[in-house]
Design a protein around this motif. Sequence first.
Motif, PDB file in Angstrom:
ATOM      1  N   THR A 291       0.836  -1.212   0.000  1.00 38.91           N
ATOM      2  CA  THR A 291       0.000   0.000   0.000  1.00 38.91           C
ATOM      3  C   THR A 291       0.865   1.254   0.000  1.00 38.91           C
ATOM      4  OG1 THR A 291      -1.791  -1.161   1.117  1.00 38.91           O
ATOM      5  CG2 THR A 291      -1.821   1.248   1.240  1.00 38.91           C
ATOM      6  N   CYS A 292       1.956   1.205   0.745  1.00 37.75           N
ATOM      7  CA  CYS A 292       2.841   2.369   0.850  1.00 37.75           C
ATOM      8  C   CYS A 292       3.432   2.735  -0.507  1.00 37.75           C
ATOM      9  CB  CYS A 292       3.960   2.090   1.855  1.00 37.75           C
ATOM     10  SG  CYS A 292       3.349   1.555   3.469  1.00 37.75           S
ATOM     11  N   SER A 293       3.823   1.719  -1.274  1.00 40.85           N
ATOM     12  CA  SER A 293       4.471   1.954  -2.568  1.00 40.85           C
ATOM     13  C   SER A 293       3.489   2.169  -3.710  1.00 40.85           C
ATOM     14  CB  SER A 293       5.389   0.783  -2.914  1.00 40.85           C
ATOM     15  OG  SER A 293       6.502   0.760  -2.053  1.00 40.85           O
ATOM     16  N   ALA A 294       2.322   1.550  -3.617  1.00 39.55           N
ATOM     17  CA  ALA A 294       1.356   1.653  -4.708  1.00 39.55           C
ATOM     18  C   ALA A 294       0.442   2.870  -4.578  1.00 39.55           C
ATOM     19  CB  ALA A 294       0.505   0.380  -4.780  1.00 39.55           C
ATOM     20  N   LYS A 295       0.189   3.312  -3.328  1.00 40.34           N
ATOM     21  CA  LYS A 295      -0.796   4.375  -3.133  1.00 40.34           C
ATOM     22  C   LYS A 295      -0.298   5.553  -2.305  1.00 40.34           C
ATOM     23  CE  LYS A 295      -4.626   1.082  -3.282  1.00 40.34           C
ATOM     24  NZ  LYS A 295      -5.673   0.446  -2.486  1.00 40.34           N
ATOM     25  N   HIS A 296       0.265   5.256  -1.124  1.00 40.76           N
ATOM     26  CA  HIS A 296       0.516   6.336  -0.172  1.00 40.76           C
ATOM     27  C   HIS A 296       1.558   7.336  -0.665  1.00 40.76           C
ATOM     28  CE1 HIS A 296       0.068   7.096   4.427  1.00 40.76           C
ATOM     29  NE2 HIS A 296      -0.213   8.151   3.711  1.00 40.76           N
ATOM     30  N   LEU A 297       2.791   6.894  -0.864  1.00 37.53           N
ATOM     31  CA  LEU A 297       3.842   7.800  -1.356  1.00 37.53           C
ATOM     32  C   LEU A 297       3.509   8.353  -2.742  1.00 37.53           C
ATOM     33  CD1 LEU A 297       6.547   9.241  -1.058  1.00 37.53           C
ATOM     34  CD2 LEU A 297       7.678   7.102  -1.742  1.00 37.53           C
ATOM     35  N   PRO A 298       3.067   7.525  -3.696  1.00 43.54           N
ATOM     36  CA  PRO A 298       2.740   8.082  -5.019  1.00 43.54           C
ATOM     37  C   PRO A 298       1.669   9.169  -4.986  1.00 43.54           C
ATOM     38  CG  PRO A 298       2.942   5.712  -5.172  1.00 43.54           C
ATOM     39  CD  PRO A 298       2.981   6.061  -3.700  1.00 43.54           C
ATOM     40  N   GLY A 299       0.711   9.053  -4.081  1.00 45.68           N
ATOM     41  CA  GLY A 299      -0.324  10.090  -3.972  1.00 45.68           C
ATOM     42  C   GLY A 299       0.272  11.438  -3.616  1.00 45.68           C
ATOM     43  N   PHE A 300       1.227  11.439  -2.691  1.00 49.48           N
ATOM     44  CA  PHE A 300       1.863  12.697  -2.305  1.00 49.48           C
ATOM     45  C   PHE A 300       2.775  13.227  -3.406  1.00 49.48           C
ATOM     46  CE2 PHE A 300       0.266  11.536   1.834  1.00 49.48           C
ATOM     47  CZ  PHE A 300      -0.089  12.757   2.371  1.00 49.48           C
ATOM     48  N   VAL A 301       3.403  12.352  -4.148  1.00 49.17           N
ATOM     49  CA  VAL A 301       4.225  12.796  -5.281  1.00 49.17           C
ATOM     50  C   VAL A 301       3.318  13.401  -6.352  1.00 49.17           C
ATOM     51  CG1 VAL A 301       5.770  12.038  -7.140  1.00 49.17           C
ATOM     52  CG2 VAL A 301       6.089  11.148  -4.814  1.00 49.17           C
ATOM     53  N   ASP A 302       2.225  12.705  -6.664  1.00 48.62           N
ATOM     54  CA  ASP A 302       1.299  13.181  -7.700  1.00 48.62           C
ATOM     55  C   ASP A 302       0.644  14.516  -7.333  1.00 48.62           C
ATOM     56  OD1 ASP A 302       1.873  10.884  -9.134  1.00 48.62           O
ATOM     57  OD2 ASP A 302      -0.013   9.868  -8.610  1.00 48.62           O
ATOM     58  N   HIS A 303       0.360  14.731  -6.062  1.00 51.97           N
ATOM     59  CA  HIS A 303      -0.335  15.950  -5.622  1.00 51.97           C
ATOM     60  C   HIS A 303       0.604  16.976  -4.995  1.00 51.97           C
ATOM     61  CE1 HIS A 303      -4.361  14.486  -6.473  1.00 51.97           C
ATOM     62  NE2 HIS A 303      -4.013  13.328  -5.946  1.00 51.97           N
ATOM     63  N   ALA A 304       1.901  16.773  -5.152  1.00 53.80           N
ATOM     64  CA  ALA A 304       2.887  17.648  -4.497  1.00 53.80           C
ATOM     65  C   ALA A 304       2.700  19.115  -4.853  1.00 53.80           C
ATOM     66  CB  ALA A 304       4.309  17.190  -4.828  1.00 53.80           C
ATOM     67  N   ASP A 305       2.493  19.422  -6.122  1.00 57.63           N
ATOM     68  CA  ASP A 305       2.359  20.830  -6.512  1.00 57.63           C
ATOM     69  C   ASP A 305       1.165  21.486  -5.825  1.00 57.63           C
ATOM     70  OD1 ASP A 305       4.604  20.610  -8.100  1.00 57.63           O
ATOM     71  OD2 ASP A 305       3.468  20.327  -9.953  1.00 57.63           O
ATOM     72  N   GLU A 306       0.045  20.775  -5.754  1.00 54.44           N
ATOM     73  CA  GLU A 306      -1.149  21.309  -5.101  1.00 54.44           C
ATOM     74  C   GLU A 306      -0.906  21.499  -3.602  1.00 54.44           C
ATOM     75  OE1 GLU A 306      -4.903  19.108  -6.491  1.00 54.44           O
ATOM     76  OE2 GLU A 306      -3.206  17.903  -7.233  1.00 54.44           O
ATOM     77  N   ILE A 307      -0.274  20.522  -2.982  1.00 54.44           N
ATOM     78  CA  ILE A 307      -0.006  20.593  -1.541  1.00 54.44           C
ATOM     79  C   ILE A 307       0.998  21.701  -1.242  1.00 54.44           C
ATOM     80  CG2 ILE A 307       0.986  19.358   0.434  1.00 54.44           C
ATOM     81  CD1 ILE A 307      -0.212  16.773  -0.856  1.00 54.44           C
ATOM     82  N   LEU A 308       2.064  21.755  -2.041  1.00 54.73           N
ATOM     83  CA  LEU A 308       3.111  22.746  -1.786  1.00 54.73           C
ATOM     84  C   LEU A 308       2.670  24.173  -2.116  1.00 54.73           C
ATOM     85  CD1 LEU A 308       6.197  20.658  -2.916  1.00 54.73           C
ATOM     86  CD2 LEU A 308       5.522  21.271  -0.566  1.00 54.73           C
TER      87      LEU A 308
END
Length: 159
Positions: free
Chosen positions: A48-65
């Motif tokens: 789950t960590c590799s398939a969803k959790h970390l990738p979600g933050f990478v994918d949404h990094a610009d919006e979050i940052l």
Amino acid sequence: MTIQVGDKIPAATLTTMTADGPGPVSTDEFFKGRKVVLFSVPGAFTPTCSAKHLPGFVDHADEILAKADAIACMSVNDVFVMNAWGKSAGVEDKVVMLADGNAEFAKALGLEMDASGFGMGLRSKRFSMIVEDGTVTQLNIEEPGAFQVSSAEHALTQL
């Protein structure tokens, strides 16, 4: 005792990979004067960590940052594993990979878990939090086996 909204982040030293090798990260300094989205996973390279959790933050990094100063991923793994996992996930400079090798920070937060039944020893629970100038303003702790409230998408609704 588990950390709560309104509590200060406990003083601890985590580790991250720098250009010169492993380097210490003081939680007092890391969270001082800025808004940080911190999420923690039970283990690098786990499903789950590799398939969803970390990738979600990478994918949404610009919006979050656009709404926070930093995103940090923490796990009870060594700094070399965290660095390799970050590279494999393409985090680049979007997510700071923080190693809590001895689970000292997870214990200080009251968010450790015993994963010995899975051969993983002491780990961190899956959670996310928003920390503003060292104070927890949002805290999302997952139930065992769940992945919902600690996601990047949920963090975006709290920023």
